[in-house]
Design a protein around this motif. Structure first.
Motif, short mmCIF file in Angstrom:
data_model
loop_
_atom_site.label_atom_id
_atom_site.label_comp_id
_atom_site.label_asym_id
_atom_site.label_seq_id
_atom_site.Cartn_x
_atom_site.Cartn_y
_atom_site.Cartn_z
N LEU A 192 0.82 -1.21 0.00
CA LEU A 192 0.00 0.00 0.00
C LEU A 192 0.85 1.26 0.00
CD1 LEU A 192 -2.91 -1.00 2.41
CD2 LEU A 192 -2.79 -1.20 -0.09
N LEU A 193 1.99 1.20 0.65
CA LEU A 193 2.91 2.34 0.64
C LEU A 193 3.41 2.61 -0.78
CD1 LEU A 193 4.30 4.47 2.42
CD2 LEU A 193 6.17 2.84 2.74
N THR A 194 3.66 1.57 -1.54
CA THR A 194 4.07 1.71 -2.94
C THR A 194 2.96 2.36 -3.76
OG1 THR A 194 5.54 -0.20 -2.77
CG2 THR A 194 4.83 0.43 -4.99
N VAL A 195 1.70 1.93 -3.55
CA VAL A 195 0.56 2.54 -4.23
C VAL A 195 0.47 4.01 -3.83
CG1 VAL A 195 -1.97 2.58 -4.41
CG2 VAL A 195 -0.74 0.39 -4.47
N TRP A 196 0.59 4.29 -2.53
CA TRP A 196 0.51 5.66 -2.03
C TRP A 196 1.54 6.56 -2.72
CZ3 TRP A 196 4.13 8.79 0.17
CH2 TRP A 196 3.68 10.02 0.68
N GLU A 197 2.79 6.11 -2.73
CA GLU A 197 3.85 6.95 -3.30
C GLU A 197 3.65 7.19 -4.80
OE1 GLU A 197 8.69 7.53 -3.51
OE2 GLU A 197 7.89 5.76 -2.49
N ASP A 206 -6.92 -8.70 -10.55
CA ASP A 206 -7.23 -10.13 -10.65
C ASP A 206 -6.12 -11.02 -10.10
OD1 ASP A 206 -9.67 -9.49 -11.76
OD2 ASP A 206 -8.96 -9.66 -13.83
N ALA A 207 -4.89 -10.49 -10.10
CA ALA A 207 -3.77 -11.26 -9.56
C ALA A 207 -3.62 -11.07 -8.05
CB ALA A 207 -2.47 -10.84 -10.26
N GLY A 208 -4.48 -10.23 -7.46
CA GLY A 208 -4.43 -10.01 -6.02
C GLY A 208 -3.56 -8.86 -5.58
N ALA A 209 -2.97 -8.14 -6.53
CA ALA A 209 -2.10 -7.00 -6.18
C ALA A 209 -2.95 -5.77 -5.90
CB ALA A 209 -1.13 -6.71 -7.32
N ALA A 210 -2.61 -5.04 -4.85
CA ALA A 210 -3.33 -3.82 -4.50
C ALA A 210 -3.11 -2.76 -5.57
CB ALA A 210 -2.86 -3.29 -3.15
N VAL A 211 -4.21 -2.15 -6.02
CA VAL A 211 -4.13 -1.07 -7.01
C VAL A 211 -4.75 0.22 -6.47
CG1 VAL A 211 -3.98 -2.57 -9.03
CG2 VAL A 211 -6.23 -1.87 -8.17
N SER A 255 -3.24 3.56 -7.73
CA SER A 255 -2.01 3.50 -8.53
C SER A 255 -2.30 4.23 -9.85
CB SER A 255 -1.57 2.07 -8.78
OG SER A 255 -2.36 1.49 -9.79
N PRO A 256 -1.32 4.92 -10.40
CA PRO A 256 -1.54 5.68 -11.63
C PRO A 256 -2.14 4.83 -12.76
CG PRO A 256 0.55 6.31 -10.68
CD PRO A 256 0.04 5.14 -9.87
N ALA A 257 -1.75 3.57 -12.86
CA ALA A 257 -2.28 2.70 -13.92
C ALA A 257 -3.76 2.40 -13.74
CB ALA A 257 -1.49 1.39 -13.95
N ALA A 258 -4.27 2.55 -12.52
CA ALA A 258 -5.68 2.24 -12.24
C ALA A 258 -6.59 3.47 -12.34
CB ALA A 258 -5.80 1.63 -10.84
N ARG A 259 -5.99 4.63 -12.55
CA ARG A 259 -6.80 5.85 -12.61
C ARG A 259 -7.61 5.90 -13.90
NH1 ARG A 259 -3.34 10.79 -12.01
NH2 ARG A 259 -5.33 11.84 -11.85
N SER A 287 0.83 7.16 -6.40
CA SER A 287 -0.33 8.03 -6.53
C SER A 287 0.04 9.48 -6.23
CB SER A 287 -1.43 7.56 -5.58
OG SER A 287 -2.54 8.42 -5.62
N VAL A 288 0.76 9.70 -5.15
CA VAL A 288 1.15 11.06 -4.76
C VAL A 288 2.05 11.69 -5.82
CG1 VAL A 288 2.48 12.38 -3.06
CG2 VAL A 288 0.75 10.74 -2.30
N ARG A 289 2.98 10.92 -6.34
CA ARG A 289 3.89 11.46 -7.36
C ARG A 289 3.11 11.82 -8.64
NH1 ARG A 289 9.03 11.55 -5.87
NH2 ARG A 289 9.70 10.19 -4.16
N ALA A 290 2.02 11.12 -8.90
CA ALA A 290 1.23 11.38 -10.12
C ALA A 290 0.25 12.54 -9.95
CB ALA A 290 0.47 10.12 -10.52
N THR A 291 -0.10 12.88 -8.71
CA THR A 291 -1.18 13.85 -8.51
C THR A 291 -0.81 15.05 -7.65
OG1 THR A 291 -2.01 12.61 -6.59
CG2 THR A 291 -2.98 12.09 -8.75
N HIS A 292 0.17 14.93 -6.79
CA HIS A 292 0.51 15.99 -5.85
C HIS A 292 1.74 16.75 -6.33
CE1 HIS A 292 -2.25 13.62 -3.51
NE2 HIS A 292 -2.18 14.41 -2.46
N HIS A 293 1.61 17.42 -7.48
CA HIS A 293 2.74 18.08 -8.11
C HIS A 293 3.26 19.27 -7.31
CE1 HIS A 293 2.01 15.47 -11.47
NE2 HIS A 293 0.75 15.88 -11.52
N PHE A 294 2.52 19.70 -6.33
CA PHE A 294 2.92 20.82 -5.48
C PHE A 294 3.91 20.40 -4.39
CE2 PHE A 294 -1.00 18.94 -4.02
CZ PHE A 294 -0.81 18.75 -2.66
#
Length: 147
Positions: free
Chosen positions: A17-22, A60-65, A81-85, A24-31
């Motif tokens: 989840l920390l990987t998803v968080w980071e 489907d593989a069980g990985a958190a997105v 995750s950016p790929a899931a947006r 996501s933040v890098r993709a959206t929190h440009h400030f």
């Protein structure tokens, strides 16, 4: 895509989840600067362990997105995750939170216009604004309520 409430907050899941968080933040929190992201990242595992309800969306593989955290009818966190947006996952998570956990309030960084627009689209309206975030940083926060 499956969604589930986490019962065992294992180190492996928290790391995922920390990987998803980071991402996501890098993709959206440009400030935020790289140093600020790394500084905030240190506190994320504690937040993930402490939030009352932690709901994960997995592929489907069980990985958190994606995931969201809810406490007392407040959406405390929602990250994808950016790929899931752009695939309806955020809407699906938030609707689940509204229906099953009575989510009625949230806060969002004003400097994240995509998130602000998403929450407005989902029926949330701003009722309060602060010039700084909870840590006193120069990041305006919008307080939003459903309806």
């Amino acid at each position: 895509m499956k969604m589930y409430e986490v019962t065992a907050r294992t180190p492996r899941l928290l790391a995922e989840l920390l990987t998803v968080w980071e991402a996501s933040v890098r993709a959206t929190h440009h400030f935020l600067s790289d140093a600020e992201i790394l500084q905030i990242k240190e506190y994320v595992p504690q937040a993930l362990r402490g939030v009352a309800h932690l709901i994960v969306a997995a592929d489907d593989a069980g990985a958190a997105v994606g995931f969201m955290g809810i406490e007392d009818g407040r959406l405390e966190m929602l990250f994808l995750s950016p790929a899931a947006r752009g695939q309806g996952l955020g809407r699906h998570l938030l609707e689940h939170g509204i229906a099953h956990y009575t989510v009625r309030e949230l806060t969002v960084n004003e400097q994240n216009p995509q998130a602000v627009g998403f929450y407005e689209h989902m029926g949330f309206t701003t009722y309060k604004r602060t010039e700084t975030d909870e840590q006193g940083g120069p990041y305006p926060i919008l307080y939003m309520k459903l309806g």
